[in-house]
Write a protein that holds these residues in place. Structure first.
Motif, short mmCIF file in Angstrom:
data_model
loop_
_atom_site.label_atom_id
_atom_site.label_comp_id
_atom_site.label_asym_id
_atom_site.label_seq_id
_atom_site.Cartn_x
_atom_site.Cartn_y
_atom_site.Cartn_z
N ILE A 183 1.80 -4.65 7.29
CA ILE A 183 1.26 -3.50 6.68
C ILE A 183 0.40 -3.97 5.30
N ALA B 275 1.98 4.32 2.83
CA ALA B 275 1.99 3.38 3.99
C ALA B 275 1.08 3.50 4.88
N ARG C 206 -2.52 -6.40 4.88
CA ARG C 206 -4.12 -5.71 5.33
C ARG C 206 -4.94 -5.40 4.08
N VAL C 207 -4.41 -5.72 3.01
CA VAL C 207 -5.05 -5.20 1.61
C VAL C 207 -5.10 -6.59 0.80
N LEU D 247 -2.68 3.68 4.13
CA LEU D 247 -3.30 2.27 3.98
C LEU D 247 -3.50 1.54 5.23
N LEU D 248 -2.84 2.02 6.17
CA LEU D 248 -3.12 1.42 7.46
C LEU D 248 -4.41 1.83 8.22
N VAL D 249 -4.82 3.25 7.61
CA VAL D 249 -6.28 3.64 8.10
C VAL D 249 -7.24 3.30 7.08
N PRO E 131 -7.41 0.71 3.99
CA PRO E 131 -6.62 -0.04 3.14
C PRO E 131 -7.33 0.09 1.33
#
Lengths: 294, 341
Positions: free
Chosen positions: B106, A275, B109-110, A278-280, A282
Motif C-alpha cells: 500500500i 489507506a 504505491r506513492v 490512496l489505493l485508488v 495515490p
C-alpha cells in the motif's frame, strides 16, 4: 442509525472539521511553497493553545481578544524557525530532512512545554465555553460555532490574500515553479519566510479553539499532527481546497463510525479511509499527478 | 574492505562483548540492552530508508508486531519461562516481515513525501488496533511468563542476544550494500525514474527492501517484550521509536554502515542515562531535539559523512599537490560512489 445522528455528524463535520481544515491549510501551504513537511505543526497548535491559556490565567485576557496577541506571536515564531533552520536546507533530500528537523523542533518545544506547564491536562475556560443552543433536535455548542466562524473568516482572508493580492500571485507562482518565479523577479526566499509565518500563525487560532474544546497537554500534539497529516495527504498535498474538504470529511466519517459501531473505532477510521483512498488515487483527492518527484 | 577495517570491527565487537563482564551494575547493563536494540533497529531502518531514500516513520509497527508475537506465542503455547523463549525471537522477525508485505504494497504505491505520511498513518492504525482489539489485552497490555532469573545477572543473556541481533543487522546491511540489490536501492534514491528506465524493477526492489528491514526490527521487538515481561500498546507502538531510529541514522550519517550504529549508541545511551539519573523525560526531549538540530546545522550529512568528506577533501588536496600517475580520488564523490564504512 437515524436522521438525527446523521445530522449531528454532519454538524460536527462542518463545525469541528473547519477548524482542522484551518490548521491543515497552514501545513499544506508551507508544503506547497517550500516542499517542507512541518511535523512541528501539531506542537505549534498546542503552543498556541498554551499561549491563550497563559494570557487567560495570568492576565485574565479573554480567549478571543487574546488572539490579537497570539496570532502575531505565532507568526514571529514561524519566521524565526524558518530563518534558523530552513534557509540552509537545500538539495534533493530537502523534504526528508525537513521532516526530521521539524520533528526535532517539535521535541524541543514539547520538552519545554512539559517543564513550564507540567504534563497535567488543561482546558481553556470561558463563560461561553460550555453554553449551547438547539435548533430542532440538534444541539450547537457556542464554542464550536465560534470556532467555525473564526475558521471561515481566517480561511476567507487567506483565500483573498492568495487570489486577490499581488503577494498572493507571488505565492502561487512559487507554488507552481520556484525557479521560474525567481526568474520573473519574485523574491522566493522572502515569500517562503512569510508563508511559513502565516502557516504557523493559523495554529494560534486553531489551538485556541482546540484547547477550548479538548483537554490537552504537550503530548496531545502526536494525535493532532497525525490527523493534520492525514488531512493534507487525503486532500492532496499542496491543495487548499483539498485540505478543506478532507478536514470536514474526516470528522464526519469519524462521527458516523462512532455512531454506527463504537466511538473507539472513530479515530482509526480516518487512517483506514486514507489507506483506501490512496489505493485508488495515490496523489490524494485533489493532488497533482507529477511525473517526476524528487 | 581492507584488513585494517576488519580488525577495527573485531575490536568493537570484543569491546561490546566485554562490557557486561566489566560493568556488572544491572542499571548500566539494562542501558546496554536498550542501546543494542536501538543499534540493531537503526541499522535495519537505514538498510531500507537510508539506501532507498524512502523515509519510513512507522517502523515501530514491526517492533510492536514482534513484541506481540513473542507475548502471544509464549502465553498461548504455555512456554516455560526461561531461555527457551529466545527461540521465539526469529518468529517475531518473520511475523513482522509477513505484516510488512501488505503494508509496503500500500505505502510504496506513492512517492517519497506521501510515503512518509502513509507510514505514519499505518502506524496509528496498528497502535489503535492494539489498544482496541480484545486479543491484545487492550491498554492493560499482556504479561509474559515470568522469568525468575536473579536480578544480578538477569540482563546478561538479553545483552548477548541483543548483541547477536546487532551483528545480524550489520551483516545484512553490509551484504545488501555490496550486492546488486543494494545498488538498485541506491539507484532508486538517486533517480527513481531513471532507474526504472534502465530496467530496475523498482516496485519489487522497494518492497523487498522494506520487508527485509522489518525482520531485524521485529526480532528486536520480541527481545524487548521478553526483557520487560510486560508489554503495553503505547510503549511497543510508540511514535517516538519511529522518529528515534530515523534521527539516530541521520545523526550518524544516512546510508552509511557505521552511522546508525554510532547514532544509536550515543543517543540511546544518553537518553537512558538521563532518564535514570534525573527521572525527567522532558529534559531528554530538549537534549535530543537540541543536539539533533546542532548536528544537522553544522554537519548536514551526519557525523560519519562529515568526517569522511573531510578526509576525502584532504586526500584530494594532497594528490593535487603531488601529482602522481595513479588516478586521484574525486573531491566530490557521487552518491553511488560513497564507500562502505
Amino acid at each position: 442509525m437515524n436522521a438525527t445522528a446523521l445530522l449531528s455528524a454532519a454538524k460536527d463535520g462542518i463545525l469541528t472539521g473547519s477548524v482542522y481544515a484551518l490548521m491543515a491549510t497552514g501545513l499544506t501551504l508551507i508544503f506547497g511553497v517550500m516542499d517542507i513537511i512541518n511535523i512541528a505543526q501539531g506542537i505549534l497548535v498546542i503552543l498556541g493553545a498554551y499561549l491563550s491559556y497563559a494570557l487567560q490565567v495570568h492576565w485574565h485576557i479573554d480567549l478571543f481578544v487574546g488572539l490579537l496577541i497570539t496570532i502575531p506571536t505565532m507568526f514571529l515564531v514561524g519566521v524565526v524557525i524558518e530563518r534558523l533552520f530552513f534557509r540552509r536546507l537545500t538539495g534533493p533530500e530537502r523534504t526528508g530532512m525537513s521532516i526530521l528537523v521539524t520533528y526535532a523542533v517539535s521535541l524541543l518545544i514539547e520538552g519545554a512545554l512539559n517543564m513550564i506547564f507540567s504534563v497535567n491536562d488543561v482546558q481553556l475556560q470561558g463563560s461561553y465555553v460550555n453554553k449551547s443552543f438547539a435548533i430542532g433536535s440538534v444541539h450547537f455548542g457556542f464554542i464550536y460555532v465560534a470556532g467555525f466562524v473564526l475558521a471561515v473568516v481566517l480561511l476567507s482572508a487567506l483565500y483573498f490574500m492568495l487570489y486577490r493580492t499581488r503577494f498572493g500571485v507571488s505565492v502561487r507562482a512559487s507554488v507552481a515553479d520556484q525557479t521560474s518565479a525567481a526568474l520573473v523577479g519574485i523574491d522566493v526566499k522572502r515569500v517562503s519566510t512569510i508563508v511559513f509565518g502565516i502557516g504557523v500563525a493559523v495554529t494560534a487560532a486553531g489551538g485556541m479553539i482546540y484547547g477550548a474544546t479538548n483537554a490537552f497537554n504537550a503530548s496531545t500534539s502526536y494525535d493532532l499532527i497525525s490527523r493534520l497529516l492525514t488531512i493534507i495527504v487525503l486532500g492532496g498535498m499542496g491543495s487548499l481546497g483539498g485540505a478543506l474538504l478532507a478536514g470536514v470529511g474526516m470528522v464526519f466519517v469519524g462521527d458516523m463510525v462512532g455512531v454506527i459501531w463504537s466511538p473507539v473505532w472513530s479515530s482509526m477510521s480516518y487512517f483506514v479511509v486514507l489507506a483506501v483512498v490512496l489505493l485508488v488515487r495515490p496523489q490524494g483527492l485533489f493532488g497533482k499527478q507529477s511525473a517526476r518527484v524528487a | 574492505m581492507s584488513k585494517l577495517k576488519y580488525s577495527w570491527w573485531a575490536v568493537a565487537v570484543a569491546a561490546f562483548a566485554l562490557f557486561p563482564v566489566v560493568v556488572t551494575n544491572p542499571t548500566y547493563t539494562a542501558i546496554g540492552v536498550y542501546t543494542l536494540l536501538f543499534m540493531a533497529c537503526a541499522t535495519s531502518w537505514n538498510m531500507f530508508s537510508g539506501y532507498s531514500g524512502y523515509i519510513a516513520l512507522g517502523s515501530s509497527v514491526f517492533y510492536g508486531v514482534g513484541a506481540y508475537t513473542m507475548a502471544l506465542a509464549s502465553i498461548h503455547w504455555h512456554m516455560a519461562p526461561g531461555a527457551a523463549m529466545f527461540w521465539l525471537v526469529p518468529l517475531g522477525g518473520l511475523v513482522a516481515v509477513v505484516i510488512a508485505v501488505p503494508i509496503g504494497w500500500i505505502a510504496l504505491r506513492v512517492r517519497r513525501h506521501t510515503f512518509v505520511v502513509i507510514t505514519i498513518a499505518i502506524f496509528f492504525i496498528f497502535q489503535l488496533g492494539a489498544i482496541n482489539f480484545g486479543f491484545t489485552g487492550g491498554t492493560a497490555g499482556l504479561s509474559l511468563p515470568f522469568i525468575q532469573w536473579d536480578a544480578s545477572y538477569y540482563n546478561v543473556p538479553f545483552y548477548y542476544v541483543a548483541l547477536g541481533i546487532v551483528l545480524v543487522a550489520v551483516v545484512i546491511s553490509a551484504a545488501v550494500r555490496r550486492s546488486r540489490f543494494g545498488l538498485q536501492l541506491l539507484a532508486i534514491r538517486d533517480d527513481e525514474d531513471r532507474a526504472l528506465g534502465l530496467g530496475v524493477k523498482v516496485g519489487a526492489v522497494k518492497l523487498s527492501g522494506f520487508a527485509l528491514s522489518a525482520f531485524v526490527i521485529g526480532m528486536a521487538g520480541a527481545i524487548y517484550a521478553m526483557f520487560q515481561g510486560q508489554i503495553y500498546p503505547q510503549f511497543v507502538f510508540d511514535p517516538t521509536f519511529d522518529v528515534s531510529v530515523a534521527l539516530m541514522s541521520f545523526f550518524g550519517g544516512l546510508g552509511t554502515l557505521t552511522g546508525p550504529l554510532l547514532g544509536a549508541l550515543v543517543l540511546e545511551s544518553a537518553q537512558q542515562y538521563l532518564t535514570v539519573t534525573y527521572s525527567n523525560g522532558s529534559l531528554y526531549l530538549i537534549f535530543f531535539g537540541a543536539l539533533f538540530l546542532i548536528v544537522i546545522t553544522f554537519m548536514p550529512r551526519g557525523v560519519v559523512n562529515f568526517f569522511l568528506d573531510r578526509r576525502r577533501a584532504t586526500l584530494a588536496a594532497a594528490s593535487m599537490a603531488n601529482p602522481s600517475p595513479t588516478p586521484s580520488a574525486p573531491s566530490t564523490p557521487t552518491p553511488a560512489a560513497r564507500s562502505l564504512v
